[in-house]
Scaffold this motif. Sequence first.
Motif, PDB file in Angstrom:
ATOM      1  N   UNK A   1       1.115  17.797   0.111  1.00 53.66           N
ATOM      2  CA  UNK A   1       2.425  17.189  -0.122  1.00 53.66           C
ATOM      3  C   UNK A   1       2.727  16.035   0.834  1.00 53.66           C
ATOM      4  N   UNK A   2       1.852  15.818   1.812  1.00 48.22           N
ATOM      5  CA  UNK A   2       2.060  14.716   2.747  1.00 48.22           C
ATOM      6  C   UNK A   2       0.721  14.074   3.058  1.00 48.22           C
ATOM      7  N   UNK A   3       0.717  12.737   3.086  1.00 47.43           N
ATOM      8  CA  UNK A   3      -0.505  12.012   3.405  1.00 47.43           C
ATOM      9  C   UNK A   3      -0.181  10.791   4.244  1.00 47.43           C
ATOM     10  N   UNK A   4      -1.011  10.600   5.268  1.00 50.03           N
ATOM     11  CA  UNK A   4      -0.854   9.476   6.167  1.00 50.03           C
ATOM     12  C   UNK A   4      -2.157   8.685   6.171  1.00 50.03           C
ATOM     13  N   UNK A   5      -2.058   7.372   6.187  1.00 54.15           N
ATOM     14  CA  UNK A   5      -3.265   6.551   6.190  1.00 54.15           C
ATOM     15  C   UNK A   5      -3.035   5.287   7.016  1.00 54.15           C
ATOM     16  N   UNK A   6      -4.131   4.722   7.494  1.00 52.42           N
ATOM     17  CA  UNK A   6      -4.086   3.477   8.255  1.00 52.42           C
ATOM     18  C   UNK A   6      -5.402   2.755   8.034  1.00 52.42           C
ATOM     19  N   UNK A   7      -5.371   1.449   8.151  1.00 51.65           N
ATOM     20  CA  UNK A   7      -6.608   0.714   7.924  1.00 51.65           C
ATOM     21  C   UNK A   7      -6.526  -0.717   8.409  1.00 51.65           C
ATOM     22  N   UNK A   8      -7.697  -1.362   8.451  1.00 52.99           N
ATOM     23  CA  UNK A   8      -7.792  -2.767   8.826  1.00 52.99           C
ATOM     24  C   UNK A   8      -8.941  -3.396   8.061  1.00 52.99           C
ATOM     25  N   UNK A   9      -8.800  -4.665   7.729  1.00 53.67           N
ATOM     26  CA  UNK A   9      -9.846  -5.390   7.022  1.00 53.67           C
ATOM     27  C   UNK A   9      -9.944  -6.818   7.555  1.00 53.67           C
ATOM     28  N   UNK A  10     -11.176  -7.272   7.741  1.00 56.27           N
ATOM     29  CA  UNK A  10     -11.445  -8.678   8.057  1.00 56.27           C
ATOM     30  C   UNK A  10     -12.105  -9.300   6.833  1.00 56.27           C
ATOM     31  N   UNK A  11     -11.672 -10.485   6.436  1.00 59.03           N
ATOM     32  CA  UNK A  11     -12.187 -11.108   5.216  1.00 59.03           C
ATOM     33  C   UNK A  11     -12.266 -12.616   5.368  1.00 59.03           C
ATOM     34  N   UNK A  12     -13.143 -13.219   4.586  1.00 58.20           N
ATOM     35  CA  UNK A  12     -13.251 -14.684   4.510  1.00 58.20           C
ATOM     36  C   UNK A  12     -13.129 -15.083   3.046  1.00 58.20           C
TER      37      UNK A  12
END
Length: 370
Positions: free
Chosen positions: A111-122
């Motif tokens: 019933x609960x979800x936590x997420x985090x992220x990072x992306x490098x792109x060109x």
Amino acid sequence: MKSALCSRTTLLAIVMAVALAIMWVEVARAQVTGNLTVGGGYLAHPIGVQEETDATYLYQVLNLATVLGSRASTFKLGYEGQATQFGSDTQLGSQRHGLGVEWFHGSKDGRFRLSAGAQAAVRRQDDYYAAYDHDDMFAYLAFKKFTGSRTLIKGFAGYRARTYDELPEESSAEPHAQLEVMRFSDNNSSLGLRVRYGHKEYTDDIAPQVWGISNSPSTSQLAARLSFSRSLSPRTGLRAWAENRWKLSEFPHVIADDFYDSPILDRYAAEGFDLFTAVKTLLPSQWWLEVGGNLGEHDYGEILFVTAEGDGVSRKDTVVSGYLSVQRTLPKSLGQPRLNLMAGWRDQSSTHDWYTYSGSFASGNLFWKF
């Protein structure tokens, strides 16, 4: 300000590098999953102006990912690649490559979800538009929570830093956030409210000189969307939404005796509303058919656009569009790809003649998941 942007970009790069180094040994043993989209289409007005050549195009999207960790808490390492090739010598083709890492954590009851992220792109453009090549660094923190049996709350906070080498005045930082509440009812319908806030600042030291102000150019916007969906029968559903956007501060721009300019136009440049509705139904042989349409009005406010005579005029667009699309999953012998086909018509009426046009669009693609 430029040094602050560089430090934030460097910090994100370090975080990604550390995460990638920690998981590198495990990746060799992990299973790689992903999806591939191959498609093409036609646009009567590919960049949205009246006097331009229509064009066909091809595009490809590849996503690869590997997941590490336990069921409750996982890391995802991923690659995203996109490429587009345009015909009619429009030189609109481009390619984008991104590498990212994400973390997901969910409660035992789901019933609960936590997420985090990072992306490098060109992102790299073809030929004439190569000056718009840029690098992206993006990071986010998001959550999703069910409260009771009928309410879903979800949201995220994100930060994007974009750097242009040949056009440093376009380099920017964009913190933004979104919150959405959805309510589900017993009659197979849902009602949602989504609020989004964004702030964009042009961070290079040269930006104030280019855009003619003393401090760092910036703009901000607030948007709210009310959405509704309902099942009309076991095989047919309706969805609709209404959105309004308000500029909290004017988009940077230059107004001179014979010169009118602004940064690259994006979502912050105009305010106004959009109304959308669509009906989707399941036909025989497992074909999904959807028919939809959109009505919108977009006002560019104080920004002036140059005319053929060299004058500057304001711009407000009224957009009407409609489309028809079909989808179907193809046989196992082909890898069970999903076939997507769409065709439609767009009519735009503007207070500036260059942006008044109408024309058709069409696209089709195959989507494989592996």
